[in-house]
Each structure stands twice: as C-alpha cells, then as structure tokens.
Design an enzyme around this catalytic site. Structure first.
Site, PDB file in Angstrom:
ATOM      1  N   MET A  30     -21.839  31.833 -41.741  1.00 12.05           N
ATOM      2  CA  MET A  30     -21.130  32.724 -42.663  1.00 12.05           C
ATOM      3  C   MET A  30     -20.821  31.968 -43.957  1.00 12.05           C
ATOM      4  O   MET A  30     -19.955  32.382 -44.734  1.00 12.05           O
ATOM      5  CB  MET A  30     -19.846  33.244 -42.018  1.00 12.05           C
ATOM      6  CG  MET A  30     -20.141  34.104 -40.787  1.00 12.05           C
ATOM      7  SD  MET A  30     -18.891  35.311 -40.414  1.00 12.05           S
ATOM      8  CE  MET A  30     -17.495  34.274 -40.091  1.00 12.05           C
ATOM      9  N   GLY A  31     -21.500  30.849 -44.171  1.00  8.98           N
ATOM     10  CA  GLY A  31     -21.343  30.129 -45.426  1.00  8.98           C
ATOM     11  C   GLY A  31     -20.129  29.226 -45.458  1.00  8.98           C
ATOM     12  O   GLY A  31     -19.543  28.924 -44.421  1.00  8.98           O
ATOM     13  N   HIS A  37     -21.929  22.813 -39.881  1.00  9.73           N
ATOM     14  CA  HIS A  37     -23.130  23.613 -40.158  1.00  9.73           C
ATOM     15  C   HIS A  37     -24.316  22.692 -40.445  1.00  9.73           C
ATOM     16  O   HIS A  37     -25.434  22.937 -39.976  1.00  9.73           O
ATOM     17  CB  HIS A  37     -22.933  24.487 -41.404  1.00  9.73           C
ATOM     18  CG  HIS A  37     -21.816  25.484 -41.311  1.00  9.73           C
ATOM     19  ND1 HIS A  37     -20.678  25.403 -42.081  1.00  9.73           N
ATOM     20  CD2 HIS A  37     -21.677  26.599 -40.552  1.00  9.73           C
ATOM     21  CE1 HIS A  37     -19.889  26.429 -41.810  1.00  9.73           C
ATOM     22  NE2 HIS A  37     -20.459  27.163 -40.872  1.00  9.73           N
ATOM     23  N   GLY A 149     -22.969  26.269 -32.644  1.00 15.65           N
ATOM     24  CA  GLY A 149     -22.038  25.165 -32.400  1.00 15.65           C
ATOM     25  C   GLY A 149     -21.155  25.395 -31.181  1.00 15.65           C
ATOM     26  O   GLY A 149     -20.711  26.517 -30.929  1.00 15.65           O
ATOM     27  N   ASP A 152     -17.515  27.111 -31.345  1.00 15.10           N
ATOM     28  CA  ASP A 152     -17.228  28.496 -30.952  1.00 15.10           C
ATOM     29  C   ASP A 152     -17.772  28.692 -29.540  1.00 15.10           C
ATOM     30  O   ASP A 152     -18.784  29.365 -29.333  1.00 15.10           O
ATOM     31  CB  ASP A 152     -17.867  29.460 -31.948  1.00 15.10           C
ATOM     32  CG  ASP A 152     -17.291  29.279 -33.337  1.00 15.10           C
ATOM     33  OD1 ASP A 152     -16.245  29.869 -33.616  1.00 15.10           O
ATOM     34  OD2 ASP A 152     -17.865  28.507 -34.128  1.00 15.10           O
ATOM     35  N   GLN A 155     -18.265  32.231 -28.103  1.00  9.96           N
ATOM     36  CA  GLN A 155     -19.355  32.902 -28.835  1.00  9.96           C
ATOM     37  C   GLN A 155     -20.721  32.390 -28.351  1.00  9.96           C
ATOM     38  O   GLN A 155     -21.658  33.166 -28.159  1.00  9.96           O
ATOM     39  CB  GLN A 155     -19.186  32.628 -30.331  1.00  9.96           C
ATOM     40  CG  GLN A 155     -20.369  33.040 -31.171  1.00  9.96           C
ATOM     41  CD  GLN A 155     -20.123  32.792 -32.642  1.00  9.96           C
ATOM     42  OE1 GLN A 155     -19.362  33.505 -33.268  1.00  9.96           O
ATOM     43  NE2 GLN A 155     -20.756  31.784 -33.207  1.00  9.96           N
TER      44      GLN A 155
HETATM   45  P1  AMP Z   1     -19.626  30.117 -38.974  1.00  5.08           P
HETATM   46  O1  AMP Z   1     -20.162  29.914 -40.360  1.00  5.08           O
HETATM   47  O2  AMP Z   1     -18.205  29.700 -38.815  1.00  5.08           O
HETATM   48  O3  AMP Z   1     -19.935  31.473 -38.418  1.00  5.08           O
HETATM   49  O4  AMP Z   1     -20.424  29.094 -38.059  1.00  5.08           O
HETATM   50  C1  AMP Z   1     -21.820  29.074 -38.034  1.00  5.08           C
HETATM   51  C2  AMP Z   1     -22.262  28.166 -36.918  1.00  5.08           C
HETATM   52  O5  AMP Z   1     -21.760  26.864 -37.144  1.00  5.08           O
HETATM   53  C3  AMP Z   1     -21.746  28.619 -35.541  1.00  5.08           C
HETATM   54  O6  AMP Z   1     -22.759  28.427 -34.573  1.00  5.08           O
HETATM   55  C4  AMP Z   1     -20.579  27.690 -35.330  1.00  5.08           C
HETATM   56  O7  AMP Z   1     -20.297  27.470 -33.954  1.00  5.08           O
HETATM   57  C5  AMP Z   1     -21.084  26.426 -35.985  1.00  5.08           C
HETATM   58  N1  AMP Z   1     -19.966  25.547 -36.343  1.00  5.08           N
HETATM   59  C6  AMP Z   1     -18.825  25.896 -36.999  1.00  5.08           C
HETATM   60  N2  AMP Z   1     -18.004  24.835 -37.085  1.00  5.08           N
HETATM   61  C7  AMP Z   1     -18.623  23.801 -36.458  1.00  5.08           C
HETATM   62  C8  AMP Z   1     -18.276  22.433 -36.212  1.00  5.08           C
HETATM   63  N3  AMP Z   1     -17.126  21.898 -36.620  1.00  5.08           N
HETATM   64  N4  AMP Z   1     -19.177  21.674 -35.537  1.00  5.08           N
HETATM   65  C9  AMP Z   1     -20.346  22.176 -35.115  1.00  5.08           C
HETATM   66  N5  AMP Z   1     -20.735  23.460 -35.327  1.00  5.08           N
HETATM   67  C10 AMP Z   1     -19.882  24.260 -35.987  1.00  5.08           C
END
Ligand code: AMP
Length: 302
Positions: A30-31, A37, A149, A152, A155
């Site tokens: 989601m940026g 990420h 990741g 989550d 998820q």
């Molecule tokens: P989001 O942009 O928050 O939807 O996350 C996108 C992806 O990045 C998802 O698969 C998250 O689980 C992963 N992610 C978010 N934060 C972290 C982190 N601190 N370490 C590893 N992966 C992450």
C-alpha cells in the site's frame, strides 16, 4: 523501472517476460515503502526474472475512514526506493481501475481464520477487502511467486488459505518482520507517530520480549506469558487491544506452550493502531541430571 497504471499496460509489459519463460514475482504493497517492503522486493529480485511491485491503498480493507484518509502516500519516493531494490515494474492503479463502476464481486475466506484477532477489532470486511484485492492483483499480474511479510501474520495465513482453496497458480513466500534499530516493527503507520508516541510504541516489541524471556526461564502457562506481555505494555502506558498466544497455522489459542507458538498483539498508540507478533519457543525441558542437581540443591537448602 516502468510505472504502469492500467491492467492492460501491466499485461503488455509482462507478456514479454512470460514469453521468455522467466519467473514473475509480485510484491503487493500500500506504499509508503520502508525496509520491510524493500526486503520483500529484494527477495523477489533474487528469485525472479521480473519483479512487479503493486502500490494501491485499498479502500475496501479500511474499517475507519480517518485511517484511510491519513494513510501516508508518497508515490515518487516509493518509485525511487522500489527501483533501487530491484523492481522492474511499479503497478500503481487508480481506485477506478481496480473497482470500476458496477464492480460487484468479493472474495472471502470463511471460518476461524477471519473471525478472530484482527477481525474482532477491524470487522469481517477488513479481510474480505484484503482477499478481494489480493485475488484481483494476482489475476492482474499472474505472478509465479507473491511475497508477503510475517509482520501481518494473520493476513499471511488468510492469503495462504485463499490461494490453496481457489487453486490459484502462485507460490506464496513469507519473509520475516524487519525492525528498526530499537526493535519497533517497521510499518507505514509509524510515520504518523509523534516522537513521544514512537517511544511509547516500543511497548509492543518490549511486551513480545517479556513473554519470550519468561518462556526462556521455563514458563509455559499461556496465562502467565500473556500476563507478562500485558503488564509490560500497561507499564509503558499502552493499553493492549488484544494479546494472544496461538498455534501458528490455525491461530487457535493454546493453553500451554508445548511447541513453537505465535504471540500476537495489537494496540493503539495515540490515534495510530499498531500490530506486532513473534514466534515463541518453550524452554527445553530440563534433563535428568539437571533435575537431580536441582533436587540436591533444594535438599541442601532445606
Ligand atoms: P502494507 O504496505 O502495509 O500493506 O504491506 C505490504 C507488505 O509488506 C505486506 O505483505 C506486509 O506484511 C509487508 N510488511 C509490512 N511491514 C513489514 C515489516 N516490518 N517487515 C516485513 N514485511 C513487512
């Protein structure tokens, strides 16, 4: 790295990669990209010939309008970081491209996994929003591998269930949580914390560490491990929304720590809702000679 905004453009760009039989990796985001990420993008770069990063703040998974409104957005910066980490394509569609007029389908994983923990706090529409958009992104890019990741954790399990149940032809790869130097799990929402709130947010990793430390010292009762986590958070002025010790594949609560379990927690720090989790191991059971020497010490002290 090319930026594409429509499914037609995305498919045209990927047709060439597919024709050359190279593997395609997708990293949905989601940026407001951070090292978490980027670790997913780097993994995709190591394992796949073509790396697609999607950037879409999915309105249907937000249960609070204010959370959606203030979600950090920084496409130009994200594009630079994604390119540097190895992305070939940044797919940044509009809401209209993802949900055109007349859109009427949703994809939902039913049952336990989507009813507990995050679902209790955010409503069942949260995971329905996630699984619908992830299904759409997978259909749009048709990747061989998609990266998610462990941050989550719930998820990730829901997405694995979705992919298995619908026989989606993609491999799901999980990557560990990336943390800041002081242990705070990286999250796009951390940018919304004031300096004081950020300091208070350390209550979350501290709570995970308190429970792990208690387990290392031999504690196995879930009740006591959860109390260690909860007290640590409260001691730092953070009220937990939930703290749970669960079986890592089903998220069913465990009464005692017999094997590796997952400790999950969520809390609001100011206006910002944060989640974190950690695997937690039971201390090895003491062997006979340790028990004998403990008994000897006890007799000696008696
Ligand atoms: P989001 O942009 O928050 O939807 O996350 C996108 C992806 O990045 C998802 O698969 C998250 O689980 C992963 N992610 C978010 N934060 C972290 C982190 N601190 N370490 C590893 N992966 C992450």
């Amino acid at each position: 790295m090319r930026v594409v905004r429509t499914v037609t453009e995305l498919r045209a760009e990927l047709a060439c990669a597919r024709a050359q039989r190279g593997t395609i990796g997708l990293v949905p985001t989601m940026g407001a990209l951070h090292e978490g990420h980027l670790s997913l993008i780097r993994s995709a770069f190591e394992q796949c010939e073509t790396v697609v990063v999607s950037l879409f703040v999915n309105p249907s998974q937000f249960n609070e309008h204010s959370d959606l409104e203030r979600y950090p957005r920084s496409e130009a910066r994200d594009a630079r970081l994604a390119a540097r980490a190895g992305a070939d394509l940044l797919f940044a569609p509009s809401a209209q491209e993802v949900y055109p007029g007349g859109f009427a389908t949703s994809v939902e994983v039913l049952g336990g996994l989507t009813e507990k923990l995050e679902a209790r706090s955010r409503g069942s529409e949260h995971f329905r929003g996630v699984t619908t958009v992830v299904t759409k992104l997978l259909c749009m890019a048709l990747p061989d591998v998609a990266y998610f990741g462990q941050k989550d954790a719930q998820q990730l399990l829901v997405i694995k269930r979705l992919v298995a149940d619908l026989n989606l032809p993609v491999r799901i790869e999980a990557r560990p949580t990336v943390r800041d130097h002081d242990g705070l799990a990286l999250s796009s929402r951390n940018a919304l914390l004031s300096a004081r709130e950020r300091a208070r947010a350390l209550a979350l990793p501290a709570a995970l560490e308190a429970a792990r430390e208690s387990a290392r010292r031999g504690e196995r009762r879930a009740e006591a491990l959860l109390a260690a986590a909860r007290t640590t958070m409260e001691g730092r002025g953070v009220e937990p929304e939930y703290v749970a010790l669960v079986e890592p594949e089903t998220l069913n609560e465990v009464p005692t720590l017999e094997q590796t379990a997952l400790l999950l927690l969520a809390a609001r720090v100011g206006e910002v809702r944060l989640i974190d989790n950690s695997f937690i191991e039971p201390a090895p059971a003491p062997n006979i000679s340790q028990l004998q020497s403990r008994e000897a010490v006890a007799q000696c002290n008696a």
